[in-house]
Design a protein around this motif. Structure first.
Motif, short mmCIF file in Angstrom:
data_model
loop_
_atom_site.label_atom_id
_atom_site.label_comp_id
_atom_site.label_asym_id
_atom_site.label_seq_id
_atom_site.Cartn_x
_atom_site.Cartn_y
_atom_site.Cartn_z
N LYS A 1 0.85 -1.20 0.00
CA LYS A 1 0.00 0.00 0.00
C LYS A 1 0.88 1.25 0.00
O LYS A 1 1.69 1.43 0.91
CB LYS A 1 -0.90 0.01 1.24
CG LYS A 1 -1.80 1.23 1.33
CD LYS A 1 -2.65 1.18 2.58
CE LYS A 1 -3.53 2.42 2.70
NZ LYS A 1 -4.35 2.39 3.94
N ARG B 1 1.22 10.74 0.10
CA ARG B 1 0.31 11.50 -0.77
C ARG B 1 0.69 12.96 -0.69
O ARG B 1 1.06 13.46 0.37
CB ARG B 1 -1.14 11.30 -0.35
CG ARG B 1 -1.64 9.88 -0.55
CD ARG B 1 -3.09 9.72 -0.10
NE ARG B 1 -4.01 10.53 -0.87
CZ ARG B 1 -5.33 10.50 -0.72
NH1 ARG B 1 -5.86 9.71 0.20
NH2 ARG B 1 -6.10 11.26 -1.45
N PRO C 1 -8.34 15.97 4.33
CA PRO C 1 -9.38 15.15 4.98
C PRO C 1 -9.89 15.83 6.25
O PRO C 1 -9.17 16.61 6.88
CB PRO C 1 -8.65 13.84 5.29
CG PRO C 1 -7.21 14.23 5.41
CD PRO C 1 -7.00 15.35 4.43
N GLU D 1 -12.26 11.80 9.25
CA GLU D 1 -11.62 10.91 8.27
C GLU D 1 -10.22 10.52 8.72
O GLU D 1 -9.80 9.37 8.56
CB GLU D 1 -11.58 11.60 6.91
CG GLU D 1 -12.94 11.73 6.25
CD GLU D 1 -12.90 12.60 5.00
OE1 GLU D 1 -13.72 12.38 4.09
OE2 GLU D 1 -12.05 13.54 4.94
N VAL D 2 -9.47 11.47 9.28
CA VAL D 2 -8.13 11.16 9.80
C VAL D 2 -8.24 10.16 10.94
O VAL D 2 -7.47 9.19 11.02
CB VAL D 2 -7.43 12.44 10.27
CG1 VAL D 2 -6.09 12.11 10.93
CG2 VAL D 2 -7.20 13.40 9.10
N ARG D 3 -9.20 10.38 11.83
CA ARG D 3 -9.41 9.47 12.96
C ARG D 3 -9.74 8.05 12.48
O ARG D 3 -9.17 7.07 12.96
CB ARG D 3 -10.53 10.00 13.85
CG ARG D 3 -11.05 9.03 14.91
CD ARG D 3 -12.21 9.68 15.65
NE ARG D 3 -12.98 8.70 16.39
CZ ARG D 3 -12.69 8.30 17.62
NH1 ARG D 3 -11.61 8.76 18.22
NH2 ARG D 3 -13.46 7.43 18.25
N SER D 4 -10.66 7.95 11.52
CA SER D 4 -11.06 6.64 11.01
C SER D 4 -9.88 5.92 10.36
O SER D 4 -9.69 4.71 10.54
CB SER D 4 -12.20 6.79 10.00
OG SER D 4 -13.35 7.34 10.61
N HIS D 5 -9.08 6.69 9.61
CA HIS D 5 -7.90 6.10 8.97
C HIS D 5 -6.90 5.61 10.02
O HIS D 5 -6.34 4.51 9.90
CB HIS D 5 -7.25 7.13 8.05
CG HIS D 5 -5.98 6.65 7.40
ND1 HIS D 5 -5.99 5.78 6.33
CD2 HIS D 5 -4.67 6.89 7.69
CE1 HIS D 5 -4.74 5.51 5.97
NE2 HIS D 5 -3.91 6.18 6.79
N ALA D 6 -6.67 6.42 11.05
CA ALA D 6 -5.72 6.04 12.09
C ALA D 6 -6.19 4.78 12.82
O ALA D 6 -5.41 3.86 13.09
CB ALA D 6 -5.53 7.19 13.08
N GLN D 7 -7.50 4.71 13.13
CA GLN D 7 -8.01 3.55 13.84
C GLN D 7 -7.95 2.29 12.99
O GLN D 7 -7.61 1.21 13.48
CB GLN D 7 -9.45 3.82 14.28
CG GLN D 7 -9.57 4.88 15.35
CD GLN D 7 -8.64 4.63 16.51
OE1 GLN D 7 -8.80 3.67 17.26
NE2 GLN D 7 -7.64 5.48 16.67
N ALA D 8 -8.26 2.43 11.70
CA ALA D 8 -8.18 1.27 10.81
C ALA D 8 -6.74 0.76 10.72
O ALA D 8 -6.49 -0.45 10.72
CB ALA D 8 -8.71 1.64 9.43
N SER D 9 -5.79 1.69 10.67
CA SER D 9 -4.38 1.30 10.58
C SER D 9 -3.93 0.60 11.86
O SER D 9 -3.23 -0.42 11.82
CB SER D 9 -3.51 2.53 10.31
OG SER D 9 -3.85 3.15 9.08
#
Length: 386
Positions: free
Chosen positions: A320, A324, A337, A341-349
Motif C-alpha cells: 500500500k 500522498r 481530509p 476521516e483522519v481518525r477513522s484512517h488512524a483507527q483502521a491502521s
C-alpha cells in the motif's frame, strides 16, 4: 471486566477544571485533537468540542459539589416529568428516595452529606437526561453513592435515566466493584432493571498500566478519564522535531553525524506499507521517488534501519502506498481530509497491526527499511561526507 473502547479524554482532569500543567498555550486543545485521532472517544475540553467537532463528555467538578450546603440552596427546585405533566419538587422527591436507599443499604440516613445531595439535585434539574454523579467528594459508600442513587431513582420516577457515575480517588478497582454491587442491589430491590448496568467512569492519574490493571483484576469500570499522563510527558519532556533538507536543485543531500538516529535519509522518497499473508503490516519501506513500486509476491532485498549487515529478503503479500501530496509549492493541491476521516484512517491502521507490535509489555519493534537503491545512495553520500 466490562471496560470497552470508550475512553474519556480529560484535558486537565475528567471534569475539565483541574490544575494539571499543559505544554504550550493550546496544550488542552492539541491533546484533545490528537488523542481523538488516536482513538479517544470524547474530550472534556469544551473549546476543542466547539472548534473540532469532538464529542464532549465529563462530570461536574468537586468544587461544584462543595459549593452547596443544604437542599434549601437548590434553585430552581422543580422538574417536569419527561412525558409531560405537573412539575415536581425534585429536592423533596430525592430526600424521600434517600431514606429508602439508606434503609436498603443499612446506612444511617444522617450520614450522606446534604450539600452533596443538593449539588446532585441541582445538576439533575439542569441536565435531567445527562445526569452523572461524581461520588468521592466526601465518602463514596457513606455519602456519594447513596446520594447518587437517590437522585437517579427520583429521576427514574419522572421518566429520566441517569447516564453514569465517576470515581476520582482511592482504590478505583475495589470501589468500582462495590459501586456495581450497590447499583445492582438498588436495581433489583426497586425493580429498575437498567440501574445495575449504569456506566462507571474513573479518573485520577490514569495510565496504560492502570488500564492493564483494570483488565487483569476484573474491575467493573466502563470508561476511563485520562489527563495528566496524556497531556504531559513525564518520561520524555520534549520531542525534538527539526527541518532538514533531503534534496537541493535535484541533488540528494545528507546530514551526516556520529549519532545515527540524527542522520537524514537523502532524496525525494516514496513510502510503502508491506503486509503479510495474515493481512498485518510487517514493515514500512522507503524508496526513491523514481523507483518502481514493490510487487506483490515478488522477493525484494531491503535494509532495515538500525540494523547493520546484509540485506534482508522479503516477499510482501500486499503493498500500500503511504505518501500522498497535499501541499506543493506552498499551495494545497488536494482537499484535506476532515478530522473524522483522519481518525477513522488512524483507527483502521492501528487495528491491522499485529498483536506482537501492540502488546503493552515488550512489544516487538515495527521495522522501517530502505530499498537497495536508496541504501546505496546513502552509503555513497556517507563516504563523500567522510
Amino acid at each position: 471486566m466490562p471496560l470497552d473502547s470508550a475512553f474519556l479524554l480529560a484535558a486537565d482532569e475528567a471534569d475539565g477544571v483541574g490544575s494539571t500543567s499543559r505544554p504550550g498555550p493550546d496544550g488542552g486543545l492539541s491533546a484533545s485533537k490528537y488523542s481523538y485521532i488516536g482513538g479517544f472517544d470524547y474530550t472534556s475540553n469544551i473549546l476543542a468540542g466547539k472548534l473540532y467537532g469532538i464529542p464532549v463528555r465529563g462530570t461536574v467538578a468537586h468544587s461544584f459539589i462543595m459549593s452547596f450546603r443544604s437542599l434549601e440552596e437548590v434553585q430552581p427546585r422543580v422538574l417536569s416529568p419527561l412525558e409531560g405533566g405537573e412539575p415536581v419538587d425534585l429536592p423533596s422527591l430525592a430526600e424521600s428516595w434517600l431514606q429508602r436507599v439508606c434503609e436498603l443499604l443499612g446506612t444511617p440516613s444522617d450520614k450522606p452529606n446534604r450539600g452533596e445531595l443538593a449539588a446532585f439535585v441541582s445538576y439533575a434539574i439542569a441536565f435531567p437526561q445527562d445526569f452523572q454523579g461524581l461520588l468521592d467528594t466526601y465518602c463514596v459508600m457513606r455519602s456519594g453513592l447513596p446520594n447518587f442513587c437517590a437522585v437517579a431513582l427520583a429521576l427514574h420516577q419522572l421518566g429520566y435515566r441517569a447516564i453514569g457515575v465517576r470515581l476520582d480517588s482511592g482504590n478505583l478497582i475495589q470501589q468500582s466493584k462495590e459501586t456495581r454491587r450497590v447499583l445492582r442491589a438498588c436495581g433489583a430491590h426497586f425493580q429498575v432493571p437498567w440501574f445495575g448496568s449504569i456506566p462507571i467512569a474513573v479518573s485520577n492519574d490514569i495510565s496504560e498500566r492502570s488500564v492493564e490493571d483494570f483488565v487483569r483484576e476484573g474491575s467493573e469500570i466502563d470508561m476511563v478519564g485520562v489527563g495528566t499522563n496524556l497531556v504531559t510527558c513525564p518520561l520524555q519532556p520534549s520531542l525534538g522535531c527539526v527541518y532538514k533538507l533531503v534534496e537541493v536543485n535535484g541533488s540528494p543531500c545528507l546530514k551526516f553525524t556520529e549519532e545515527e538516529e540524527k542522520m537524514t535519509i537523502p532524496g525525494i522518497k516514496a513510502i510503502y506499507r508491506l503486509y503479510d499473508a495474515a493481512g498485518h503490516p510487517f514493515m514500512d519501506l522507503m524508496a526513491l521517488e523514481n523507483e518502481p513500486s514493490p510487487s506483490v509476491g515478488q522477493e525484494l532485498a531491503v535494509h532495515i534501519l538500525g540494523r547493520r549487515g546484509e540485506a534482508t529478503k522479503i516477499r510482501p503479500s500486499a503493498v500500500k502506498p503511504l505518501h500522498r501530496m497535499y501541499l506543493r509549492d506552498g499551495q494545497v493541491c488536494e482537499e484535506l481530509p476532515s478530522l473524522q476521516e483522519v481518525r477513522s484512517h488512524a483507527q483502521a491502521s492501528l487495528n491491522l497491526l499485529s498483536p506482537v507490535h501492540r502488546q503493552l509489555r515488550d512489544p516487538q519493534p515495527y521495522p522501517v527499511a530502505v530499498t537497495e537503491k536508496l541504501h546505496l545512495l546513502l552509503i555513497e553520500l556517507q563516504n563523500a561526507s567522510q
